[in-house]
Design a protein around this motif. Structure first.
Motif, PDB file in Angstrom:
ATOM      1  N   ALA A 112       0.825  -1.212   0.000  1.00 16.92           N
ATOM      2  CA  ALA A 112       0.000   0.000   0.000  1.00 16.92           C
ATOM      3  C   ALA A 112       0.860   1.263   0.000  1.00 16.92           C
ATOM      4  CB  ALA A 112      -0.936   0.002   1.202  1.00 16.92           C
ATOM      5  N   GLY A 113       2.073   1.165   0.497  1.00 15.37           N
ATOM      6  CA  GLY A 113       2.954   2.321   0.562  1.00 15.37           C
ATOM      7  C   GLY A 113       3.810   2.549  -0.671  1.00 15.37           C
ATOM      8  N   VAL A 114       3.702   1.674  -1.658  1.00 17.45           N
ATOM      9  CA  VAL A 114       4.488   1.828  -2.884  1.00 17.45           C
ATOM     10  C   VAL A 114       3.955   3.030  -3.669  1.00 17.45           C
ATOM     11  CG1 VAL A 114       5.050   0.788  -5.128  1.00 17.45           C
ATOM     12  CG2 VAL A 114       5.144  -0.599  -3.047  1.00 17.45           C
ATOM     13  N   VAL A 115       4.839   3.948  -3.988  1.00 20.22           N
ATOM     14  CA  VAL A 115       4.451   5.132  -4.768  1.00 20.22           C
ATOM     15  C   VAL A 115       4.604   4.828  -6.263  1.00 20.22           C
ATOM     16  CG1 VAL A 115       5.008   6.763  -2.927  1.00 20.22           C
ATOM     17  CG2 VAL A 115       6.767   6.122  -4.583  1.00 20.22           C
ATOM     18  N   ALA A 116       3.880   5.563  -7.074  1.00 13.84           N
ATOM     19  CA  ALA A 116       3.868   5.317  -8.515  1.00 13.84           C
ATOM     20  C   ALA A 116       5.267   5.360  -9.130  1.00 13.84           C
ATOM     21  CB  ALA A 116       2.953   6.321  -9.211  1.00 13.84           C
ATOM     22  N   ASP A 117       6.116   6.255  -8.645  1.00 10.05           N
ATOM     23  CA  ASP A 117       7.472   6.371  -9.194  1.00 10.05           C
ATOM     24  C   ASP A 117       8.327   5.131  -8.935  1.00 10.05           C
ATOM     25  OD1 ASP A 117       6.820   8.879 -10.075  1.00 10.05           O
ATOM     26  OD2 ASP A 117       7.920   9.953  -8.511  1.00 10.05           O
ATOM     27  N   ALA A 118       7.957   4.323  -7.944  1.00  9.01           N
ATOM     28  CA  ALA A 118       8.737   3.126  -7.609  1.00  9.01           C
ATOM     29  C   ALA A 118       8.330   1.912  -8.439  1.00  9.01           C
ATOM     30  CB  ALA A 118       8.592   2.809  -6.122  1.00  9.01           C
ATOM     31  N   PRO A 120       8.152   1.207 -11.750  1.00  8.97           N
ATOM     32  CA  PRO A 120       9.022   0.719 -12.825  1.00  8.97           C
ATOM     33  C   PRO A 120      10.228  -0.092 -12.318  1.00  8.97           C
ATOM     34  CG  PRO A 120       8.396   2.984 -13.261  1.00  8.97           C
ATOM     35  CD  PRO A 120       7.931   2.669 -11.874  1.00  8.97           C
ATOM     36  N   MET A 121      10.897   0.373 -11.269  1.00 10.95           N
ATOM     37  CA  MET A 121      12.052  -0.363 -10.759  1.00 10.95           C
ATOM     38  C   MET A 121      11.631  -1.676 -10.107  1.00 10.95           C
ATOM     39  SD  MET A 121      15.211  -0.839 -10.534  1.00 10.95           S
ATOM     40  CE  MET A 121      15.938   0.660 -11.107  1.00 10.95           C
ATOM     41  N   LEU A 122      10.515  -1.664  -9.372  1.00 11.85           N
ATOM     42  CA  LEU A 122      10.031  -2.904  -8.766  1.00 11.85           C
ATOM     43  C   LEU A 122       9.685  -3.929  -9.844  1.00 11.85           C
ATOM     44  CD1 LEU A 122       7.733  -1.597  -5.883  1.00 11.85           C
ATOM     45  CD2 LEU A 122       9.927  -2.787  -5.670  1.00 11.85           C
ATOM     46  N   ALA A 123       9.011  -3.481 -10.892  1.00 12.76           N
ATOM     47  CA  ALA A 123       8.641  -4.394 -11.978  1.00 12.76           C
ATOM     48  C   ALA A 123       9.874  -4.944 -12.674  1.00 12.76           C
ATOM     49  CB  ALA A 123       7.738  -3.675 -12.980  1.00 12.76           C
ATOM     50  N   LEU A 124      10.878  -4.107 -12.873  1.00 11.08           N
ATOM     51  CA  LEU A 124      12.119  -4.549 -13.515  1.00 11.08           C
ATOM     52  C   LEU A 124      12.816  -5.611 -12.666  1.00 11.08           C
ATOM     53  CD1 LEU A 124      13.851  -4.013 -16.004  1.00 11.08           C
ATOM     54  CD2 LEU A 124      15.086  -2.295 -14.674  1.00 11.08           C
ATOM     55  N   GLN A 125      12.893  -5.390 -11.374  1.00 10.08           N
ATOM     56  CA  GLN A 125      13.507  -6.382 -10.490  1.00 10.08           C
ATOM     57  C   GLN A 125      12.672  -7.653 -10.451  1.00 10.08           C
ATOM     58  OE1 GLN A 125      13.484  -3.563  -7.099  1.00 10.08           O
ATOM     59  NE2 GLN A 125      15.604  -4.225  -6.763  1.00 10.08           N
ATOM     60  N   TRP A 126      11.368  -7.500 -10.336  1.00  7.76           N
ATOM     61  CA  TRP A 126      10.474  -8.632 -10.152  1.00  7.76           C
ATOM     62  C   TRP A 126      10.409  -9.520 -11.384  1.00  7.76           C
ATOM     63  CZ3 TRP A 126       4.504  -8.645  -9.776  1.00  7.76           C
ATOM     64  CH2 TRP A 126       4.053  -9.684  -8.957  1.00  7.76           C
ATOM     65  N   CYS A 127      10.381  -8.934 -12.573  1.00  6.96           N
ATOM     66  CA  CYS A 127      10.265  -9.766 -13.783  1.00  6.96           C
ATOM     67  C   CYS A 127      11.557 -10.525 -14.068  1.00  6.96           C
ATOM     68  CB  CYS A 127       9.806  -8.949 -14.991  1.00  6.96           C
ATOM     69  SG  CYS A 127      11.031  -7.852 -15.717  1.00  6.96           S
ATOM     70  N   ASP A 128      12.613 -10.210 -13.317  1.00  7.26           N
ATOM     71  CA  ASP A 128      13.906 -10.869 -13.519  1.00  7.26           C
ATOM     72  C   ASP A 128      14.110 -12.093 -12.626  1.00  7.26           C
ATOM     73  OD1 ASP A 128      16.269 -10.893 -15.014  1.00  7.26           O
ATOM     74  OD2 ASP A 128      17.389  -9.978 -13.360  1.00  7.26           O
ATOM     75  N   ILE A 129      13.181 -12.376 -11.691  1.00  7.94           N
ATOM     76  CA  ILE A 129      13.369 -13.548 -10.834  1.00  7.94           C
ATOM     77  C   ILE A 129      13.046 -14.816 -11.615  1.00  7.94           C
ATOM     78  CG2 ILE A 129      12.914 -12.229  -8.719  1.00  7.94           C
ATOM     79  CD1 ILE A 129      10.180 -13.691  -8.561  1.00  7.94           C
ATOM     80  N   ALA A 130      13.631 -15.918 -11.224  1.00  4.13           N
ATOM     81  CA  ALA A 130      13.486 -17.186 -11.948  1.00  4.13           C
ATOM     82  C   ALA A 130      12.036 -17.657 -12.027  1.00  4.13           C
ATOM     83  CB  ALA A 130      14.344 -18.263 -11.287  1.00  4.13           C
ATOM     84  N   GLU A 131      11.258 -17.385 -10.998  1.00  3.32           N
ATOM     85  CA  GLU A 131       9.879 -17.876 -10.943  1.00  3.32           C
ATOM     86  C   GLU A 131       8.910 -17.046 -11.771  1.00  3.32           C
ATOM     87  OE1 GLU A 131      12.133 -18.906  -7.308  1.00  3.32           O
ATOM     88  OE2 GLU A 131      11.703 -16.998  -8.286  1.00  3.32           O
TER      89      GLU A 131
END
Length: 166
Positions: A112-118, A120-131
């Motif tokens: 809930a505390g994730v701001v819109a500016d964060a 893109p970086m979260l998605a970039l990190q997340w889409c890179d995990i093996a799962e």
């Protein structure tokens, strides 16, 4: 074939079981199919323990698996012990394959505390995990969906839950 995970919010454990499993946890009885008013998202391959846990770790800026984790709500281990070789599976709540987990309140608040500016970086990190088998755009949209769901749940003073069929 992929497992579909339904994330939703409910006021409390009883309300979550009522909607996700059936009245009083009666998985054999009729479950109301009226889903109006239920704030939920359906996602493929985003289990709470590993994949969502990774997103939480990225959002918190720490290692995955540090601290809290989703908690099994149903089947209730106090009422229906997990079967093993000496316990039969057939005829128990485990036979249904339905699993309901409570997402920790801290995870809800982190999302809930994730701001819109964060995002893109979260998605970039997340889409890179093996799962994760999604591309960047799909991951970003999923992050936004989780953030929105968590914000609405927190605003309502409710908890997040995950239902899936194992």
């Amino acid at each position: 074939m992929s497992v579909i995970f339904e994330y939703f919010w409910a006021a409390d454990r009883d309300a979550a079981v009522e909607w996700a499993i059936g009245p009083d946890g009666d998985w054999l009885g009729e479950r109301p199919r009226d889903e109006t008013g239920v704030d939920r998202i359906d996602v493929k391959r985003i289990d709470a323990d590993v994949v969502l846990g990774q997103l939480i770790a990225f959002a918190e800026g720490g290692p995955a698996g540090s601290g809290t984790a989703p908690r099994l709500v149903w089947p209730d281990l106090d009422k229906v012990p997990y079967p093993h070789e000496t316990y039969p599976l057939a005829g128990t709540a485990w036979d249904s394959g339905l699993i309901l987990e409570h997402i920790p309140e801290g995870w809800r608040d982190t999302l809930a505390g994730v701001v819109a500016d964060a995002v893109p970086m979260l998605a970039l990190q997340w889409c890179d995990i093996a799962e994760m088998s999604w591309d960047y755009e799909e991951a970003a949209e999923c992050v936004r969906m989780f953030v929105g769901l968590a914000q609405r749940a927190r605003a309502a003073g409710a908890q997040l839950y995950c239902r899936f069929c194992a």
